[in-house]
Design a protein around this motif. Structure first.
Motif, PDB file in Angstrom:
ATOM      1  N   MET A 261      17.180   0.128  -6.267  1.00 66.35           N
ATOM      2  CA  MET A 261      18.605   0.033  -6.534  1.00 66.35           C
ATOM      3  C   MET A 261      19.423   0.732  -5.447  1.00 66.35           C
ATOM      4  N   SER A 262      18.917   1.826  -4.928  1.00 66.54           N
ATOM      5  CA  SER A 262      19.608   2.528  -3.850  1.00 66.54           C
ATOM      6  C   SER A 262      19.686   1.656  -2.598  1.00 66.54           C
ATOM      7  N   ILE A 263      18.598   0.990  -2.273  1.00 69.18           N
ATOM      8  CA  ILE A 263      18.576   0.094  -1.106  1.00 69.18           C
ATOM      9  C   ILE A 263      19.559  -1.055  -1.321  1.00 69.18           C
ATOM     10  N   LEU A 264      19.509  -1.665  -2.493  1.00 70.96           N
ATOM     11  CA  LEU A 264      20.409  -2.779  -2.801  1.00 70.96           C
ATOM     12  C   LEU A 264      21.867  -2.367  -2.656  1.00 70.96           C
TER      13      LEU A 264
ATOM     14  N   VAL B 262       0.823  -1.200   0.000  1.00 70.48           N
ATOM     15  CA  VAL B 262       0.000   0.000   0.000  1.00 70.48           C
ATOM     16  C   VAL B 262       0.859   1.252   0.000  1.00 70.48           C
ATOM     17  N   LEU B 263       1.896   1.257   0.804  1.00 73.59           N
ATOM     18  CA  LEU B 263       2.786   2.406   0.907  1.00 73.59           C
ATOM     19  C   LEU B 263       4.076   2.157   0.139  1.00 73.59           C
ATOM     20  N   LEU B 264       3.944   1.507  -0.970  1.00 71.15           N
ATOM     21  CA  LEU B 264       5.109   1.055  -1.719  1.00 71.15           C
ATOM     22  C   LEU B 264       6.136   2.161  -1.944  1.00 71.15           C
ATOM     23  N   GLU B 265       5.738   3.231  -2.593  1.00 75.38           N
ATOM     24  CA  GLU B 265       6.711   4.274  -2.925  1.00 75.38           C
ATOM     25  C   GLU B 265       7.264   4.949  -1.680  1.00 75.38           C
ATOM     26  N   ASP B 266       6.387   5.346  -0.760  1.00 80.10           N
ATOM     27  CA  ASP B 266       6.834   6.017   0.454  1.00 80.10           C
ATOM     28  C   ASP B 266       7.672   5.096   1.325  1.00 80.10           C
ATOM     29  N   GLY B 267       7.253   3.838   1.433  1.00 80.83           N
ATOM     30  CA  GLY B 267       7.998   2.878   2.239  1.00 80.83           C
ATOM     31  C   GLY B 267       9.390   2.629   1.693  1.00 80.83           C
ATOM     32  N   LEU B 268       9.500   2.504   0.387  1.00 80.76           N
ATOM     33  CA  LEU B 268      10.811   2.291  -0.220  1.00 80.76           C
ATOM     34  C   LEU B 268      11.690   3.527  -0.099  1.00 80.76           C
ATOM     35  N   GLU B 269      11.091   4.707  -0.244  1.00 82.02           N
ATOM     36  CA  GLU B 269      11.867   5.937  -0.095  1.00 82.02           C
ATOM     37  C   GLU B 269      12.396   6.064   1.328  1.00 82.02           C
ATOM     38  N   LEU B 270      11.553   5.752   2.318  1.00 81.75           N
ATOM     39  CA  LEU B 270      11.973   5.776   3.722  1.00 81.75           C
ATOM     40  C   LEU B 270      13.096   4.771   3.956  1.00 81.75           C
ATOM     41  N   TRP B 271      12.922   3.572   3.461  1.00 82.02           N
ATOM     42  CA  TRP B 271      13.932   2.523   3.598  1.00 82.02           C
ATOM     43  C   TRP B 271      15.253   2.990   2.990  1.00 82.02           C
ATOM     44  N   SER B 272      15.189   3.562   1.803  1.00 82.61           N
ATOM     45  CA  SER B 272      16.388   4.045   1.127  1.00 82.61           C
ATOM     46  C   SER B 272      17.101   5.122   1.949  1.00 82.61           C
ATOM     47  N   LEU B 273      16.338   6.046   2.497  1.00 84.10           N
ATOM     48  CA  LEU B 273      16.932   7.114   3.312  1.00 84.10           C
ATOM     49  C   LEU B 273      17.540   6.572   4.609  1.00 84.10           C
ATOM     50  N   LEU B 274      16.850   5.630   5.238  1.00 82.66           N
ATOM     51  CA  LEU B 274      17.367   5.038   6.474  1.00 82.66           C
ATOM     52  C   LEU B 274      18.676   4.292   6.236  1.00 82.66           C
ATOM     53  N   MET B 275      18.811   3.685   5.085  1.00 88.17           N
ATOM     54  CA  MET B 275      20.020   2.922   4.769  1.00 88.17           C
ATOM     55  C   MET B 275      21.249   3.830   4.620  1.00 88.17           C
ATOM     56  N   LYS B 276      21.019   5.116   4.464  1.00 88.93           N
ATOM     57  CA  LYS B 276      22.128   6.055   4.284  1.00 88.93           C
ATOM     58  C   LYS B 276      22.523   6.767   5.578  1.00 88.93           C
ATOM     59  N   LEU B 277      21.859   6.451   6.668  1.00 87.78           N
ATOM     60  CA  LEU B 277      22.212   7.076   7.946  1.00 87.78           C
ATOM     61  C   LEU B 277      23.604   6.628   8.373  1.00 87.78           C
ATOM     62  N   PRO B 278      24.479   7.554   8.709  1.00 83.00           N
ATOM     63  CA  PRO B 278      25.844   7.186   9.102  1.00 83.00           C
ATOM     64  C   PRO B 278      25.891   6.304  10.349  1.00 83.00           C
TER      65      PRO B 278
ATOM     66  N   SER C 248      23.122   0.036  -0.922  1.00 82.62           N
ATOM     67  CA  SER C 248      23.421   0.298   0.491  1.00 82.62           C
ATOM     68  C   SER C 248      23.689  -0.999   1.245  1.00 82.62           C
ATOM     69  N   TYR C 249      22.925  -2.033   0.943  1.00 80.47           N
ATOM     70  CA  TYR C 249      23.150  -3.324   1.599  1.00 80.47           C
ATOM     71  C   TYR C 249      24.547  -3.861   1.286  1.00 80.47           C
ATOM     72  N   TYR C 250      25.033  -3.641   0.070  1.00 83.81           N
ATOM     73  CA  TYR C 250      26.377  -4.105  -0.266  1.00 83.81           C
ATOM     74  C   TYR C 250      27.419  -3.488   0.655  1.00 83.81           C
ATOM     75  N   PHE C 251      27.264  -2.221   0.949  1.00 83.70           N
ATOM     76  CA  PHE C 251      28.264  -1.528   1.748  1.00 83.70           C
ATOM     77  C   PHE C 251      28.130  -1.779   3.247  1.00 83.70           C
ATOM     78  N   ILE C 252      26.908  -1.899   3.757  1.00 84.46           N
ATOM     79  CA  ILE C 252      26.786  -2.076   5.205  1.00 84.46           C
ATOM     80  C   ILE C 252      26.665  -3.531   5.627  1.00 84.46           C
ATOM     81  N   GLY C 253      26.193  -4.399   4.732  1.00 86.10           N
ATOM     82  CA  GLY C 253      25.983  -5.804   5.094  1.00 86.10           C
ATOM     83  C   GLY C 253      27.225  -6.654   5.033  1.00 86.10           C
TER      84      GLY C 253
END
Length: 145
Positions: A61-64, A15-31, A66-71
């Protein structure tokens, strides 16, 4: 993040596909973000549901990436086979103009995990290079004429 993309029964919601993914993407960039088991398991939602909506391709793609770098190794070892299938799916469904972004992600995984990336992206990388070379040869930006 887990609560933003799962309903009470644990099913992934879109339901919140776009907003949820945008939030996820932003959270993945938190230092201050630390890779955790819950973040590790959450990636399965991207593979199962969100990867099939190309309207959200940039966030996916941004989330993916980010996972490469932090995971690190935990991520790549756990998801290598699924990532290979994921790239195959993305190659099949993205628009020609998005091939460059897909190639950028492949470049990212290759830089971070040179050995492991061969099994994950070799076939798709070969196919993408062919598409990009053909596009360059025809001086096309990937749009239909």
């Amino acid at each position: 993040m887990q609560y933003a993309i799962h309903d009470a029964s644990g099913e992934v919601i879109s339901v919140l596909l776009e907003d949820g993914l945008e939030l996820w993407s932003l959270l993945m960039k938190l230092p201050s973000l630390q890779y955790s088991e819950s973040l590790h398991v959450l990636f399965q939602s991207l593979l199962l549901v969100y990867s099939h909506n190309m309207k959200c391709f940039p966030s996916i793609m941004s989330i993916l990436d980010s996972y490469y770098f932090i995971g690190k190794e935990q991520f790549i070892q756990s998801y290598a086979a699924q990532l290979s299938a994921f790239y195959q799916t993305l190659f099949s469904v993205v628009s020609p103009r998005d091939m460059t972004r897909l190639a950028t992600s492949i470049h990212c995984v290759t830089l971070v995990y040179p050995r492991e990336s061969v099994a994950i992206v070799a076939d798709v990388a070969r196919r993408i290079l062919h598409v990009l070379f053909e596009r360059e040869r025809s001086n096309s930006n990937g749009e239909c004429v």
